[in-house]
Design an enzyme around this catalytic site. Structure first.
Site, short mmCIF file in Angstrom:
data_model
loop_
_atom_site.label_atom_id
_atom_site.label_comp_id
_atom_site.label_asym_id
_atom_site.label_seq_id
_atom_site.Cartn_x
_atom_site.Cartn_y
_atom_site.Cartn_z
N GLU A 1 30.00 2.04 17.12
CA GLU A 1 29.16 3.17 16.75
C GLU A 1 29.86 4.48 17.10
OE1 GLU A 1 24.69 3.03 17.18
OE2 GLU A 1 25.21 4.44 18.77
N ASP B 1 28.22 -1.62 20.72
CA ASP B 1 27.30 -0.49 20.93
C ASP B 1 27.65 0.08 22.30
OD1 ASP B 1 25.13 1.30 20.66
OD2 ASP B 1 23.86 -0.05 21.83
N ASP C 1 20.53 -3.73 23.29
CA ASP C 1 21.90 -3.25 23.11
C ASP C 1 22.76 -4.26 22.35
OD1 ASP C 1 21.85 -0.64 24.55
OD2 ASP C 1 21.30 -1.91 26.23
#
Length: 190
Positions: free
Chosen positions: A67, A8, A139
């Site tokens: 992502e 991420d 996160d």
């Protein structure tokens, strides 16, 4: 059996999550965050690159999932996020890992069942899916959710191709996904 590293990305905090997939079973291997200081951006990007590199050396993943960049109202923030993604992707490519990208909405839809889920919902579901004793940092949970989404995509690919041996051969799975999706990048958007 495949080890999947989920990332991420963020210019200040980059989450990572590592899982092992064996058929339908997912095993938690590790997670955490790479924190950068408030120094200049090039130094932060170097820290992200080096941090991801260390994680790859430690866990020896077979696949790398990250992502995608979302469209932000602030163009400067989107550019910094794109640069952070680039630093992480370069670390993966330097280790010859196949890179797969997922939209945030798809990750939330896959893990929570709602594309507009918030971070707490993602943390809760990641904790349940991986049967963790405590919630990972936000996160890190997002990174684990990305890895789970990739594992789900692999299961779908196995189902579509009806390949029973693919779960034991990540290189075969990677070749299959590369053949099905352009340039080795798995892109689904909801």
């Amino acid at each position: 059996m495949a080890i999947i590293l989920g990332i991420d990305p963020g210019s200040r905090v980059t989450g990572y999550g590592v899982i092992r997939q064996a058929g339908r079973h997912l095993e938690y291997l590790g997670s955490g965050v790479i924190r950068t200081s408030v120094t200049d951006l090039p130094t932060r990007l170097k820290r992200i690159y080096m941090g991801v590199n260390e994680i790859i050396l430690q866990y020896q993943p077979d696949m790398f999932a990250i992502e995608e960049v979302f469209l932000a109202k602030n163009a400067n923030s989107a550019l910094k996020l794109g640069q952070a993604r680039g630093a992480a992707i370069v670390a993966a490519v330097n280790h010859d890992l196949p890179v797969f990208e997922y939209a945030a909405r798809l990750v939330k839809q896959t893990v929570v069942g709602i594309g507009s889920a918030d971070k707490i919902q993602v943390q809760d579901m990641v904790t349940r899916i991986l049967t963790l004793s405590e919630k990972p940092q936000a996160d890190a949970a997002d990174a684990l959710a990305i890895a789970i989404t990739h594992a789900h995509s692999l299961q779908h690919a196995f189902h579509v191709t009806n390949s029973a041996q693919a779960t034991e051969k990540p290189e075969k799975t990677t070749a299959l996904l590369k053949a099905r999706y352009s340039r080795g990048r798995f892109r689904l958007k909801i």
